[in-house]
Design a protein around this motif. Structure first.
Motif, PDB file in Angstrom:
ATOM      1  N   UNK A  61       0.827  -1.208   0.000  1.00  0.00           N
ATOM      2  CA  UNK A  61       0.000   0.000   0.000  1.00  0.00           C
ATOM      3  C   UNK A  61       0.858   1.254   0.000  1.00  0.00           C
ATOM      4  N   UNK A  62       1.956   1.215   0.746  1.00  0.00           N
ATOM      5  CA  UNK A  62       2.894   2.339   0.755  1.00  0.00           C
ATOM      6  C   UNK A  62       3.465   2.553  -0.643  1.00  0.00           C
ATOM      7  N   UNK A  63       3.761   1.458  -1.320  1.00  0.00           N
ATOM      8  CA  UNK A  63       4.295   1.544  -2.680  1.00  0.00           C
ATOM      9  C   UNK A  63       3.289   2.231  -3.604  1.00  0.00           C
ATOM     10  N   UNK A  64       2.020   1.891  -3.487  1.00  0.00           N
ATOM     11  CA  UNK A  64       0.984   2.514  -4.318  1.00  0.00           C
ATOM     12  C   UNK A  64       0.917   4.025  -4.060  1.00  0.00           C
ATOM     13  N   UNK A  65       1.051   4.409  -2.794  1.00  0.00           N
ATOM     14  CA  UNK A  65       1.030   5.834  -2.457  1.00  0.00           C
ATOM     15  C   UNK A  65       2.267   6.544  -2.996  1.00  0.00           C
ATOM     16  N   UNK A  66       3.411   5.877  -2.929  1.00  0.00           N
ATOM     17  CA  UNK A  66       4.651   6.454  -3.444  1.00  0.00           C
ATOM     18  C   UNK A  66       4.565   6.667  -4.959  1.00  0.00           C
ATOM     19  N   UNK A  67       4.012   5.696  -5.665  1.00  0.00           N
ATOM     20  CA  UNK A  67       3.823   5.836  -7.109  1.00  0.00           C
ATOM     21  C   UNK A  67       2.881   7.012  -7.402  1.00  0.00           C
ATOM     22  N   UNK A  68       1.852   7.159  -6.590  1.00  0.00           N
ATOM     23  CA  UNK A  68       0.943   8.298  -6.738  1.00  0.00           C
ATOM     24  C   UNK A  68       1.661   9.617  -6.543  1.00  0.00           C
ATOM     25  N   UNK A  69       2.511   9.696  -5.527  1.00  0.00           N
ATOM     26  CA  UNK A  69       3.253  10.927  -5.251  1.00  0.00           C
ATOM     27  C   UNK A  69       4.223  11.241  -6.389  1.00  0.00           C
ATOM     28  N   UNK A  70       4.889  10.221  -6.899  1.00  0.00           N
ATOM     29  CA  UNK A  70       5.821  10.429  -8.014  1.00  0.00           C
ATOM     30  C   UNK A  70       5.072  10.877  -9.270  1.00  0.00           C
ATOM     31  N   UNK A  71       3.880  10.339  -9.479  1.00  0.00           N
ATOM     32  CA  UNK A  71       3.055  10.761 -10.619  1.00  0.00           C
ATOM     33  C   UNK A  71       2.665  12.227 -10.464  1.00  0.00           C
ATOM     34  N   UNK A  72       2.263  12.616  -9.263  1.00  0.00           N
ATOM     35  CA  UNK A  72       1.907  14.020  -9.007  1.00  0.00           C
ATOM     36  C   UNK A  72       3.097  14.927  -9.310  1.00  0.00           C
ATOM     37  N   UNK A  73       4.273  14.544  -8.827  1.00  0.00           N
ATOM     38  CA  UNK A  73       5.469  15.361  -9.049  1.00  0.00           C
ATOM     39  C   UNK A  73       5.790  15.479 -10.531  1.00  0.00           C
ATOM     40  N   UNK A  74       5.693  14.384 -11.265  1.00  0.00           N
ATOM     41  CA  UNK A  74       6.048  14.396 -12.685  1.00  0.00           C
ATOM     42  C   UNK A  74       5.056  15.207 -13.522  1.00  0.00           C
ATOM     43  N   UNK A  75       3.803  15.308 -13.053  1.00  0.00           N
ATOM     44  CA  UNK A  75       2.779  16.051 -13.791  1.00  0.00           C
ATOM     45  C   UNK A  75       2.661  17.497 -13.306  1.00  0.00           C
ATOM     46  N   UNK A  76       3.460  17.868 -12.311  1.00  0.00           N
ATOM     47  CA  UNK A  76       3.339  19.209 -11.746  1.00  0.00           C
ATOM     48  C   UNK A  76       2.047  19.383 -10.972  1.00  0.00           C
ATOM     49  N   UNK A  77       1.494  18.283 -10.501  1.00  0.00           N
ATOM     50  CA  UNK A  77       0.247  18.315  -9.745  1.00  0.00           C
ATOM     51  C   UNK A  77       0.500  18.110  -8.265  1.00  0.00           C
ATOM     52  N   UNK A  78      -0.526  17.664  -7.553  1.00  0.00           N
ATOM     53  CA  UNK A  78      -0.377  17.422  -6.122  1.00  0.00           C
ATOM     54  C   UNK A  78      -1.229  16.234  -5.692  1.00  0.00           C
ATOM     55  N   UNK A  79      -0.770  15.570  -4.656  1.00  0.00           N
ATOM     56  CA  UNK A  79      -1.531  14.498  -4.040  1.00  0.00           C
ATOM     57  C   UNK A  79      -1.502  14.746  -2.534  1.00  0.00           C
ATOM     58  N   UNK A  80      -2.680  14.765  -1.946  1.00  0.00           N
ATOM     59  CA  UNK A  80      -2.808  15.070  -0.526  1.00  0.00           C
ATOM     60  C   UNK A  80      -3.615  13.974   0.151  1.00  0.00           C
TER      61      UNK A  80
END
Length: 99
Positions: A56-75
């Motif tokens: 589950x932590x891995x899924x959240x980390x992938x989400x955070x990396x996706x947010x960073x790469x798209x210039x977006x945010x995940x909260x």
């Protein structure tokens, strides 16, 4: 685990309910990645999540990396104390935006 989605403008909120473990983390990861295709900001409401495994932590980390790469945010919001303890012990509380 169940995930329900709501949208307002460019913000996609995913409300997660249940355990995020080896069996359910692929579903969470897929939902997060799909949310970023619909909007630039993703909010994960974890109020009804009482357990997060390493997958589950891995899924959240992938989400955070996706947010960073798209210039977006995940909260992450409404994180219970048991899950917050896992985030603190693993250092994820420093990598993720948690309110």
């Amino acid at each position: 685990m169940t995930i329900s989605e709501t949208r307002q403008a460019d913000v996609v909120q995913l409300s997660v309910e249940g355990r995020v473990d080896t069996n359910t983390s692929p579903q969470l990861q897929k939902s997060i990645l799909q949310a970023f295709q619909k909007g630039n900001k993703v909010v994960l409401d974890l109020e009804k999540v009482d357990y997060v495994s390493s997958s589950g932590l891995r899924a959240l980390l992938i989400g955070q990396k996706t947010a960073n790469s798209k210039g977006g945010s995940m909260k992450l919001v409404h994180v219970c104390s048991a899950v917050m303890k896992v985030f603190d012990m693993t250092g994820f509380s420093k990598m993720l935006t948690i309110e």
